[in-house]
Design an enzyme around this catalytic site. Structure first.
Site, PDB file in Angstrom:
ATOM      1  N   ARG A  85      27.364  -3.130  46.160  1.00 21.14           N
ATOM      2  CA  ARG A  85      27.131  -4.118  47.203  1.00 21.14           C
ATOM      3  C   ARG A  85      27.388  -5.494  46.603  1.00 21.14           C
ATOM      4  NH1 ARG A  85      27.706  -0.850  50.475  1.00 21.14           N
ATOM      5  NH2 ARG A  85      26.357  -0.200  52.172  1.00 21.14           N
TER       6      ARG A  85
ATOM      7  N   HIS B 104      36.297  -3.757  50.912  1.00 19.45           N
ATOM      8  CA  HIS B 104      35.200  -2.791  51.115  1.00 19.45           C
ATOM      9  C   HIS B 104      35.750  -1.445  51.626  1.00 19.45           C
ATOM     10  CE1 HIS B 104      30.584  -2.585  51.875  1.00 19.45           C
ATOM     11  NE2 HIS B 104      31.067  -1.413  51.512  1.00 19.45           N
TER      12      HIS B 104
ATOM     13  N   GLU C 137      30.078 -11.042  52.865  1.00 21.06           N
ATOM     14  CA  GLU C 137      31.229 -10.445  53.569  1.00 21.06           C
ATOM     15  C   GLU C 137      31.269 -10.887  55.024  1.00 21.06           C
ATOM     16  OE1 GLU C 137      31.543  -6.204  52.946  1.00 21.06           O
ATOM     17  OE2 GLU C 137      31.121  -6.449  50.821  1.00 21.06           O
TER      18      GLU C 137
HETATM   19  C1  DGY Z   1      28.481   2.792  52.309  1.00 24.01           C
HETATM   20  O1  DGY Z   1      28.572   3.896  52.872  1.00 24.01           O
HETATM   21  O2  DGY Z   1      27.401   2.276  52.055  1.00 24.01           O
HETATM   22  C2  DGY Z   1      29.754   2.105  51.966  1.00 24.01           C
HETATM   23  O3  DGY Z   1      29.566   0.900  51.351  1.00 24.01           O
HETATM   24  C3  DGY Z   1      30.605   1.918  53.199  1.00 24.01           C
HETATM   25  O4  DGY Z   1      31.243   3.061  53.463  1.00 24.01           O
END
Ligand code: DGY
Length: 328
Positions: free
Chosen positions: A238, A285, A267
């Site tokens: 993240r 992402h 983001e």
């Molecule tokens: C998640 O699943 O948390 C990813 O970051 C997005 O697919």
């Protein structure tokens, strides 16, 4: 019952929802909704299928109405949802963890490690621009991985899959996790390390922790100052695990040799300085963006809705403690 899906998802995983007899409303826009658009469409829903770009706190839950029973998040991470607010209100929150997603994220992590170490993106750009004039001894020298040390922060399923691949490249692997993982140590040859030691001894650091108050901006100026010079940082976890402005500073001074980022602090905005840096690789992402992973995520998100609305307990409940006091 009403189910609101905040954005079209790939594949035909929504088909069982449409066949269920519930009222299904899917956002007509192929983009994240603004908060007011989201509320307007979601109001009166019994269940939601949400994306990580939908920020959902108690206020939003209350505005949707007291009938809201489930938020089925189409993602593994659920930091976009205020879990405590959901639990207080008896709302079940589910997510979509699976081997398919874990493999996809581990593979993308490796795509980034290799691309950064071997300068693939820079070399591709230069070749396309016509700069290739024949073999040269000194162009695009990169760094070998064999014998180097990979520091993995977060040794969950994804961290483990990243480590397994690192074995194939002949790397040494340090890991940090809240508590030692002896099974991983036995099976993957990884060595437990406190963070300071991991920073000081890793050539590449890869992040695989969820975003929590504890991990928010944990990779900051202090962490960079403890890292070996010229280290590469990889983030497919993240964005806000990394203090983005302090990352920019560490890249600017040359303390960091490069970074490959799939996620960003704010983001979809990206610090313009990162965009201008040649030793930085940016992807939007997409670590889990394989057909296999996204189909699985869609099926899981839909199953959670169908199970809960038919009185069954869904898999992958993020706030397990809500179950006994859930809304019915
Ligand atoms: C998640 O699943 O948390 C990813 O970051 C997005 O697919």
């Amino acid at each position: 019952m009403k189910v609101f899906v905040s954005r079209k998802v790939p594949g035909d995983c929504l088909r069982p929802l449409f066949a269920s007899g519930h009222e299904i409303v899917v956002s007509e826009f192929d983009r994240p909704l603004t908060p007011s658009e989201f509320l307007e469409k979601a109001a009166g829903s019994d269940a939601l299928i949400t994306l990580l770009s939908d920020k959902i706190d108690g206020e939003v839950m209350d505005a949707i109405g007291p009938q809201l029973r489930l938020i089925s998040n189409y993602a593994v991470g659920f930091d976009n949802i205020n879990l405590a607010d959901a639990t207080d209100r008896g709302i079940v929150v589910t997510n979509t963890p699976s081997d398919e997603v874990n493999e996809a994220v581990a593979e993308h992590t490796w795509a980034l490690i290799l691309a950064l170490a071997r300068r693939v993106v820079e070399a591709d750009e230069s070749t396309r621009r016509g700069a290739y004039k024949g073999w040269e001894p000194g162009i695009f020298l990169g760094k070998s991985l064999a014998g180097k040390t990979l520091g993995i922060i977060g040794m969950g399923r994804i961290g483990g899959m990243v480590a397994r691949r690192a074995q194939g490249f002949g790397m040494n692997i340090l890991y940090n996790k809240r508590s030692r993982d002896e099974k991983a140590e036995r099976e993957l040859g990884v060595v437990f390390s406190n963070l300071d030691n991991l920073y000081a001894n890793s050539d590449i650091v890869s992040l695989h922790v969820p975003l929590t108050p504890e991990t928010h901006h944990m990779i900051n100026a202090d962490a960079f100052s403890k890292m070996k010079d010229g280290i590469f940082l990889i983030n497919t976890a993240r964005g806000s695990v990394v203090y983005e402005q302090e990352l920019v500073n560490a890249l600017r001074t040359g303390k960091l040799g490069g970074a490959a980022l799939d996620v960003f602090d704010n983001e979809p905005d990206i610090n313009p300085e990162l965009i201008a840096m040649e030793n930085v690789i940016l992807t939007p992402h997409i670590a889990s963006a394989t057909w296999e992973a996204r189909n699985k995520m869609g099926n899981q998100a839909v199953n959670s809705v169908l199970m809960l609305l038919s009185g069954q307990k869904p898999d992958n409940i993020a706030n397990e403690e809500v179950w006994e006091k859930r809304r019915v």
